[in-house]
Motif scaffolding. Structure first.
Motif, PDB file in Angstrom:
ATOM      1  N   ASN A   1       0.246  -1.124   0.383  1.00 30.82           N
ATOM      2  CA  ASN A   1      -0.402  -0.213  -0.098  1.00 30.82           C
ATOM      3  C   ASN A   1       0.887   1.221  -0.576  1.00 30.82           C
ATOM      4  O   ASN A   1       1.912   1.232   0.972  1.00 30.82           O
ATOM      5  N   LEU A   2       0.127   2.042  -0.863  1.00 29.75           N
ATOM      6  CA  LEU A   2       1.029   3.673  -0.847  1.00 29.75           C
ATOM      7  C   LEU A   2       0.728   4.186   0.685  1.00 29.75           C
ATOM      8  O   LEU A   2      -0.473   3.682   1.427  1.00 29.75           O
ATOM      9  N   PRO A   3       1.125   5.643   1.134  1.00 27.24           N
ATOM     10  CA  PRO A   3       1.183   5.620   2.266  1.00 27.24           C
ATOM     11  C   PRO A   3      -0.391   6.785   2.806  1.00 27.24           C
ATOM     12  O   PRO A   3      -0.805   6.728   1.503  1.00 27.24           O
TER      13      PRO A   3
ATOM     14  N   PRO B   1      -3.647   0.619  -4.619  1.00 27.15           N
ATOM     15  CA  PRO B   1      -2.298   0.195  -3.877  1.00 27.15           C
ATOM     16  C   PRO B   1      -3.291   1.269  -2.725  1.00 27.15           C
ATOM     17  O   PRO B   1      -1.182   1.716  -2.396  1.00 27.15           O
ATOM     18  N   PHE B   2      -4.200   0.423  -1.805  1.00 23.17           N
ATOM     19  CA  PHE B   2      -4.747   1.786  -0.318  1.00 23.17           C
ATOM     20  C   PHE B   2      -5.515   1.146   0.412  1.00 23.17           C
ATOM     21  O   PHE B   2      -5.916   0.048  -0.171  1.00 23.17           O
ATOM     22  N   GLU B   3      -5.033   1.914   1.368  1.00 26.81           N
ATOM     23  CA  GLU B   3      -5.055   0.507   2.958  1.00 26.81           C
ATOM     24  C   GLU B   3      -6.938   1.037   2.759  1.00 26.81           C
ATOM     25  O   GLU B   3      -7.502   1.972   1.785  1.00 26.81           O
ATOM     26  N   GLY B   4      -7.460  -0.270   2.560  1.00 25.73           N
ATOM     27  CA  GLY B   4      -9.319  -0.273   2.757  1.00 25.73           C
ATOM     28  C   GLY B   4      -9.937  -0.221   0.900  1.00 25.73           C
ATOM     29  O   GLY B   4     -10.840  -0.417   0.547  1.00 25.73           O
ATOM     30  N   HIS B   5      -8.812  -0.489   0.393  1.00 26.11           N
ATOM     31  CA  HIS B   5      -9.272  -0.880  -1.390  1.00 26.11           C
ATOM     32  C   HIS B   5      -9.235  -2.177  -1.207  1.00 26.11           C
ATOM     33  O   HIS B   5      -8.312  -3.049  -1.658  1.00 26.11           O
TER      34      HIS B   5
ATOM     35  N   SER C   1     -13.409   7.556   3.449  1.00 23.63           N
ATOM     36  CA  SER C   1     -14.662   5.906   4.037  1.00 23.63           C
ATOM     37  C   SER C   1     -13.640   4.992   2.596  1.00 23.63           C
ATOM     38  O   SER C   1     -13.856   4.335   2.793  1.00 23.63           O
ATOM     39  N   GLN C   2     -13.364   5.957   1.189  1.00 19.39           N
ATOM     40  CA  GLN C   2     -12.907   4.623   0.343  1.00 19.39           C
ATOM     41  C   GLN C   2     -11.501   4.595   1.296  1.00 19.39           C
ATOM     42  O   GLN C   2     -10.822   3.271   1.027  1.00 19.39           O
ATOM     43  N   PHE C   3     -10.914   5.309   2.000  1.00 19.08           N
ATOM     44  CA  PHE C   3      -9.518   4.318   2.816  1.00 19.08           C
ATOM     45  C   PHE C   3     -10.016   3.574   3.889  1.00 19.08           C
ATOM     46  O   PHE C   3      -9.011   3.347   5.120  1.00 19.08           O
ATOM     47  N   GLY C   4     -11.110   3.801   4.437  1.00 18.42           N
ATOM     48  CA  GLY C   4     -11.614   3.261   5.689  1.00 18.42           C
ATOM     49  C   GLY C   4     -11.042   3.608   7.063  1.00 18.42           C
ATOM     50  O   GLY C   4     -11.495   3.348   7.619  1.00 18.42           O
ATOM     51  N   LYS C   5     -11.512   5.094   6.350  1.00 17.47           N
ATOM     52  CA  LYS C   5     -11.494   5.623   7.711  1.00 17.47           C
ATOM     53  C   LYS C   5     -12.322   6.577   7.841  1.00 17.47           C
ATOM     54  O   LYS C   5     -12.546   7.416   8.737  1.00 17.47           O
TER      55      LYS C   5
END
Length: 362
Positions: free
Chosen positions: A6-8, A196-200, A331-335
């Motif tokens: 994942n990217l930051p 490449p992201f958290e939550g995706h 929300s897309q990143f699960g945050k």
């Protein structure tokens, strides 16, 4: 096959009550296409360069080159050595730069300094956004080629330009149109099995484009022009006759954007309001991101935007809209909890022609 790291993840901490945290601007969209032509009115030679929707920065250098060519052709049979540029946004500043290269004496008239214009309220991605080009396919191709190559050559020269990947959940019309018009100018999009992201977890796409940071770009253009002796005059025009009466130069380059709706009595102009949430800068983020809105990390802020209010002509931000923007991207990143978005958050996904409900179609 190893998983893609994942990217930051952005820090979505946002306080809409902080000064400058929520801003709004109005895109100068023009039904049918932008205006880039010339006419003689009461012995003055007007060159019009306006109506570029959300692509003003993107097209700026290319449109400036067309303005320069029009003026240069006019000069063949004219003794004029002075030119007035109306507007101190990106279209006015880039046009003034290339006109000064012709050896002309340039004066810029504007009721706002560059860093207070609509151009300063742009996200800054290089993409052909919210602009139509009916009947101007070859012209737009020439414009985007000149603009892109000029921006790319300015990387590292203090103009706030950098190369960035843009990740999106769906194909981006704004970048695909560049690939279609000018193959090879930017790389074709790549399909990804997962962004490449958290939550995706779903497939997506990545493009390679440029980020132009408006506060840096506009400030650099203004500083360079002033260093060359270009005069800036604070002036607000009422209408076309006011321009003719009060501007001494006989060559007038009109880069007033949405102001041309009144100054030129142009009924094709359509105001489209956009709002931005400005998060604190996060240098670790080196990508652009889009999904029913966008996230552009810049040196000054992480900018979240993408709202689209047709026919709304005011620059008053709405804190609740900005908060919804941040919540949606988070929300897309699960945050954050996912929440249905109002229509104003949908950034013309079908790239359909836009009709202003307040202005009759012509």
């Amino acid at each position: 096959m190893p998983a893609t790291p994942n990217l930051p993840t952005p820090d979505f901490t946002f306080d809409a009550d902080q000064p400058g945290a929520c801003i709004a601007g109005v895109r100068p969209y023009r039904n049918g296409s932008y205006r880039l032509d010339a006419e003689t009115i009461s012995s003055k030679f007007f060159v019009h360069n306006y109506g570029h929707g959300g692509a003003g920065i993107t097209l700026s250098w290319g449109c400036a080159s067309k303005v320069r060519d029009i003026v240069r052709s006019h000069l063949v049979g004219s003794p004029d050595t002075k030119v007035a540029v109306l507007g101190a946004g990106v279209m006015g500043l880039t046009a003034a730069t290339l006109l000064a290269d012709l050896g002309l004496t340039v004066t810029i008239y504007s009721d706002r300094p560059p860093l207070q214009t609509t151009s300063s309220k742009a996200g800054g991605q290089w993409a052909v956004s919210v602009v139509e080009f009916a009947g101007k396919r070859q012209e737009l191709t020439d414009i985007i080629k000149f603009a892109y190559t000029t921006f790319k050559a300015s990387i590292g020269q203090g103009f706030g330009v950098s190369e960035r990947p843009n990740y999106s959940a769906t194909p981006s019309h704004n970048l695909d149109v560049v690939i279609q018009l000018a193959p090879g100018l930017i790389k074709p999009r790549q399909s990804l099995p997962r962004e490449p992201f958290e939550g995706h977890t779903k497939p997506g796409f990545v493009y390679q484009t440029l980020l132009i940071e408006p506060p840096i770009f506009l400030a650099k253009l203004e500083a360079d022009l002033r260093a060359r002796g270009i005069t800036f005059v604070n002036k607000r025009f009422v209408d076309k006759s006011d321009i003719i009466a009060s501007v001494p130069e006989t060559i007038v380059v009109n880069c007033t954007g949405l102001g041309s709706m009144m100054l030129m009595s142009d009924p094709k102009m359509v105001p489209i309001k956009g709002q931005l949430a400005m998060l604190p800068p996060q240098p670790a983020l080196q990508y652009l991101y889009g999904q029913d809105g966008y996230l552009f990390p810049r040196a000054d802020h992480v900018v979240i935007g993408g709202t689209f209010e047709v026919g709304v002509n005011n620059e008053t931000p709405d804190k609740s809209v900005c908060q919804d923007l941040v919540r949606h991207i988070a929300s897309q990143f699960g945050k954050a909890a996912a929440k249905p978005l109002p229509d104003i958050h949908i950034h013309n996904p079908d790239h359909a022609p836009i009709v202003n409900p307040q202005i009759p179609e012509v």
